[in-house]
Design a protein around this motif. Sequence first.
Motif, PDB file in Angstrom:
ATOM      1  N   GLY A   1     123.068  70.083  34.410  1.00  0.00           N
ATOM      2  CA  GLY A   1     124.257  70.912  34.272  1.00  0.00           C
ATOM      3  C   GLY A   1     124.006  72.276  33.660  1.00  0.00           C
ATOM      4  O   GLY A   1     124.937  73.078  33.543  1.00  0.00           O
ATOM      5  N   ALA A   2     122.765  72.570  33.250  1.00  0.00           N
ATOM      6  CA  ALA A   2     122.448  73.882  32.684  1.00  0.00           C
ATOM      7  C   ALA A   2     122.325  74.906  33.804  1.00  0.00           C
ATOM      8  O   ALA A   2     122.149  74.559  34.974  1.00  0.00           O
ATOM      9  CB  ALA A   2     121.162  73.820  31.867  1.00  0.00           C
ATOM     10  N   ARG A   3     122.438  76.207  33.436  1.00  0.00           N
ATOM     11  CA  ARG A   3     122.237  77.279  34.404  1.00  0.00           C
ATOM     12  C   ARG A   3     120.770  77.699  34.404  1.00  0.00           C
ATOM     13  O   ARG A   3     120.171  77.863  33.340  1.00  0.00           O
ATOM     14  CB  ARG A   3     123.116  78.480  34.061  1.00  0.00           C
ATOM     15  CG  ARG A   3     124.578  78.312  34.455  1.00  0.00           C
ATOM     16  CD  ARG A   3     124.701  78.208  35.975  1.00  0.00           C
ATOM     17  NE  ARG A   3     126.071  78.002  36.388  1.00  0.00           N
ATOM     18  CZ  ARG A   3     126.910  78.988  36.705  1.00  0.00           C
ATOM     19  NH1 ARG A   3     126.499  80.238  36.616  1.00  0.00           N
ATOM     20  NH2 ARG A   3     128.131  78.730  37.089  1.00  0.00           N
ATOM     21  N   TYR A   4     120.211  77.882  35.593  1.00  0.00           N
ATOM     22  CA  TYR A   4     118.826  78.314  35.742  1.00  0.00           C
ATOM     23  C   TYR A   4     118.800  79.636  36.501  1.00  0.00           C
ATOM     24  O   TYR A   4     119.474  79.770  37.533  1.00  0.00           O
ATOM     25  CB  TYR A   4     118.012  77.260  36.500  1.00  0.00           C
ATOM     26  CG  TYR A   4     117.805  75.981  35.722  1.00  0.00           C
ATOM     27  CD1 TYR A   4     116.672  75.797  34.948  1.00  0.00           C
ATOM     28  CD2 TYR A   4     118.750  74.961  35.756  1.00  0.00           C
ATOM     29  CE1 TYR A   4     116.477  74.622  34.233  1.00  0.00           C
ATOM     30  CE2 TYR A   4     118.574  73.785  35.035  1.00  0.00           C
ATOM     31  CZ  TYR A   4     117.429  73.632  34.282  1.00  0.00           C
ATOM     32  OH  TYR A   4     117.248  72.471  33.568  1.00  0.00           O
ATOM     33  N   PHE A   5     118.046  80.580  35.993  1.00  0.00           N
ATOM     34  CA  PHE A   5     117.921  81.888  36.622  1.00  0.00           C
ATOM     35  C   PHE A   5     116.477  82.051  37.104  1.00  0.00           C
ATOM     36  O   PHE A   5     115.539  81.802  36.365  1.00  0.00           O
ATOM     37  CB  PHE A   5     118.287  82.997  35.636  1.00  0.00           C
ATOM     38  CG  PHE A   5     119.666  82.853  35.059  1.00  0.00           C
ATOM     39  CD1 PHE A   5     120.764  83.369  35.715  1.00  0.00           C
ATOM     40  CD2 PHE A   5     119.863  82.173  33.867  1.00  0.00           C
ATOM     41  CE1 PHE A   5     122.038  83.225  35.187  1.00  0.00           C
ATOM     42  CE2 PHE A   5     121.132  82.024  33.333  1.00  0.00           C
ATOM     43  CZ  PHE A   5     122.230  82.550  33.991  1.00  0.00           C
ATOM     44  N   GLY A   6     116.331  82.512  38.318  1.00  0.00           N
ATOM     45  CA  GLY A   6     115.014  82.657  38.908  1.00  0.00           C
ATOM     46  C   GLY A   6     114.995  81.948  40.247  1.00  0.00           C
ATOM     47  O   GLY A   6     116.031  81.864  40.917  1.00  0.00           O
ATOM     48  N   PRO A   7     113.827  81.445  40.696  1.00  0.00           N
ATOM     49  CA  PRO A   7     112.574  81.358  39.942  1.00  0.00           C
ATOM     50  C   PRO A   7     111.813  82.683  39.913  1.00  0.00           C
ATOM     51  O   PRO A   7     111.996  83.534  40.775  1.00  0.00           O
ATOM     52  CB  PRO A   7     111.770  80.322  40.739  1.00  0.00           C
ATOM     53  CG  PRO A   7     112.280  80.464  42.142  1.00  0.00           C
ATOM     54  CD  PRO A   7     113.727  80.835  42.028  1.00  0.00           C
ATOM     55  N   TYR A   8     110.974  82.831  38.900  1.00  0.00           N
ATOM     56  CA  TYR A   8     110.076  83.965  38.778  1.00  0.00           C
ATOM     57  C   TYR A   8     108.690  83.512  39.231  1.00  0.00           C
ATOM     58  O   TYR A   8     108.259  82.405  38.917  1.00  0.00           O
ATOM     59  CB  TYR A   8     110.021  84.460  37.329  1.00  0.00           C
ATOM     60  CG  TYR A   8     111.373  84.936  36.824  1.00  0.00           C
ATOM     61  CD1 TYR A   8     111.759  86.259  36.952  1.00  0.00           C
ATOM     62  CD2 TYR A   8     112.262  84.048  36.222  1.00  0.00           C
ATOM     63  CE1 TYR A   8     112.983  86.693  36.490  1.00  0.00           C
ATOM     64  CE2 TYR A   8     113.500  84.472  35.755  1.00  0.00           C
ATOM     65  CZ  TYR A   8     113.857  85.799  35.900  1.00  0.00           C
ATOM     66  OH  TYR A   8     115.081  86.228  35.446  1.00  0.00           O
ATOM     67  N   SER A   9     108.004  84.385  39.939  1.00  0.00           N
ATOM     68  CA  SER A   9     106.736  83.989  40.540  1.00  0.00           C
ATOM     69  C   SER A   9     105.594  83.915  39.528  1.00  0.00           C
ATOM     70  O   SER A   9     104.493  83.499  39.866  1.00  0.00           O
ATOM     71  CB  SER A   9     106.348  84.954  41.662  1.00  0.00           C
ATOM     72  OG  SER A   9     106.272  86.280  41.173  1.00  0.00           O
ATOM     73  N   SER A  10     105.828  84.318  38.279  1.00  0.00           N
ATOM     74  CA  SER A  10     104.790  84.200  37.254  1.00  0.00           C
ATOM     75  C   SER A  10     105.449  84.037  35.900  1.00  0.00           C
ATOM     76  O   SER A  10     106.596  84.464  35.693  1.00  0.00           O
ATOM     77  CB  SER A  10     103.875  85.443  37.245  1.00  0.00           C
ATOM     78  OG  SER A  10     104.574  86.574  36.773  1.00  0.00           O
ATOM     79  N   ALA A  11     104.719  83.441  34.976  1.00  0.00           N
ATOM     80  CA  ALA A  11     105.228  83.291  33.618  1.00  0.00           C
ATOM     81  C   ALA A  11     105.411  84.657  32.961  1.00  0.00           C
ATOM     82  O   ALA A  11     106.323  84.856  32.159  1.00  0.00           O
ATOM     83  CB  ALA A  11     104.266  82.431  32.792  1.00  0.00           C
ATOM     84  N   LYS A  12     104.560  85.602  33.320  1.00  0.00           N
ATOM     85  CA  LYS A  12     104.647  86.941  32.734  1.00  0.00           C
ATOM     86  C   LYS A  12     105.980  87.587  33.046  1.00  0.00           C
ATOM     87  O   LYS A  12     106.622  88.174  32.164  1.00  0.00           O
ATOM     88  CB  LYS A  12     103.491  87.801  33.250  1.00  0.00           C
ATOM     89  CG  LYS A  12     103.421  89.191  32.651  1.00  0.00           C
ATOM     90  CD  LYS A  12     102.219  89.945  33.174  1.00  0.00           C
ATOM     91  CE  LYS A  12     102.141  91.345  32.555  1.00  0.00           C
ATOM     92  NZ  LYS A  12     100.959  92.082  33.072  1.00  0.00           N
TER      93      LYS A  12
END
Length: 624
Positions: A124-135
Amino acid sequence: MGIVRDILHRAPHKPGVYQMKDASGRIFYIGKAKDLHARMHQYIQPGTDTRAFVLILDRILSDVEFFITGSEKEALILENGLIKKHRPVYNVRIKDDSQFFSIRLDLKKDYPRLEVVRRRKGDGARYFGPYSSAKKARRMLQLVNKHFALRDCKDRVLETAERPCLRHQMGRCHAPCRRYITPEAYHEEVRRVRMFLEGRADLLVAELNDLMKDAAGRLDFERAAVLRDQIAAVTGSLERQAVVLPNRVDWDVAALYREGEAASVGLLYVRGGKLTGRDAFQIECRARSDREALLDFLNQHYAEVWPLPDEILTPDFLRDDEGLSDWLSERRERRVSVRPARRGNPRRLLAIASENARQAFDENRSRTENHVRELERLQRILSLPEPPRRIECVDISNTQGRLAVGSLVSFLDGRADKNAYRRFRVETEDGPDDFAMMREVLTRRFKRGREEGGLPDLLVVDGGKGQLGVALAVLKDLDIHGVALAGMAKSRLKERVGEGEISEAFEGRRRTPERLFFPGQKNPVVLKPGTGELHLLQRVRDEAHRFAITYHRQLRGKKNLKSGLLDIPGVGPKRARDLLRAFGSLKNVREADVDAIQALPGFTRRLAESVKAHLAPPADSAKE
């Protein structure tokens, strides 16, 4: 296609998913269709499908399993889940999808925090992304935490902190740990953060401008200055955008660049008419057409993405896909259309996405070619018949012989193959004997490897001649051939330095080089500093060291917890975690009174007294 003809008669005229299996029962391809019978019929039409596995289908296909669904949209959802579960070799796969990161925000909490996570959960949390790298993900998190005063401490710290942290004194946190801000006011700040992460920067700037003017009108100049800095941070991100559209649209633009079975997908993110970000994903592509390759990627990618755009613009060969559109619309609870970018601004953006995809493909190919050259140079140095495609490294970690662990990391074609990582709890009880520990770990690894048929081309052990001798003896005892060996000794400070060179030695510039020891050679080989082959071996060795240290610390933490709390009658892992979460440390639990312990859920008076008595210092030490 005799086997397909035999299966064709039981294929239903209904939408659904089919799984192709080989003689061992392994699934090698998963597909979906509006009409499963018609789709199976296509496989027996000569020349209609030129994929590599279709040409040998009669030899590898043993059975097809059908799953009937109510609609093409349901088939798409089921197909996506099955591909992720089974990862068939002939389906499109996003390379290294485990490395993609998202930013998580749990809105159910009174004081939520942002955190970078690898995997999304249905919590139920909101997720933003995904980002292609941790950086990229951490850079975004750093920007938000700098200008929007959300907490970055963990929940345990939030509940147990006795005073505000340094970030509060710097004006970068509202100190919810001391309840200096109400949950309602905090969630207003969270709402602005969501607008920023969703790309609604122009709306956010307008709102912040109004708040800044209101604060200045009330002579609250300190608050106005904070809002001014937030506006500067948001507008700074806007100024970096190269594209501004006349209308306020939310688009994702997807383009594919492909050469054979390797491909790259370029994505552009347009929010509120402004280009807010871009990404590129490498995929393994064994699909028969570009349309199928891109569609499979979109199915997998948008199963994880949030928030979703109004439209996904694609090349003309994809056209509108109602199954994908309906599924994404259901996820978003608003219409999401998938349509080709044929003219005007959409076509211009598609050209940019295509160029990004091509450039990412070239960069990935260049990195791959560099790895190939590094392996070829290693082949010459080690006098191997073939380049060492799979390199493994073993390392040992212990504290004076206690809690000894071993790690094994594996690199394939110059890149970490984390699925092949292994860790070992060393059972040798000969004290701090690194050689005996190394012997045990290598024996266990190669006994298993010989049984499973998987051996490395090159084995690197962390150490010099002693560790190399142990590895050589293990391979000889197990009668294993064809594995090249190398011992890698770390550089160290020179024992002798010239006059006036003390400071240079201290700073690490007067060090011995990395040395490689090989069986049958008296003197080590010194690789030229700065070369790719040296960096590759260093990466392998350092990764083995990191993996071993991480496991050792994990075991040490469990042992400390066990020695402190888990020996108490009536206290199991859950109650031990509750105690540490409530009081913050073992020292604080020891200093807590019986009433405070009893107040925790699941703790009776008798149990609280038992905890207190068990953790009380011995009588002799109390007198001292």
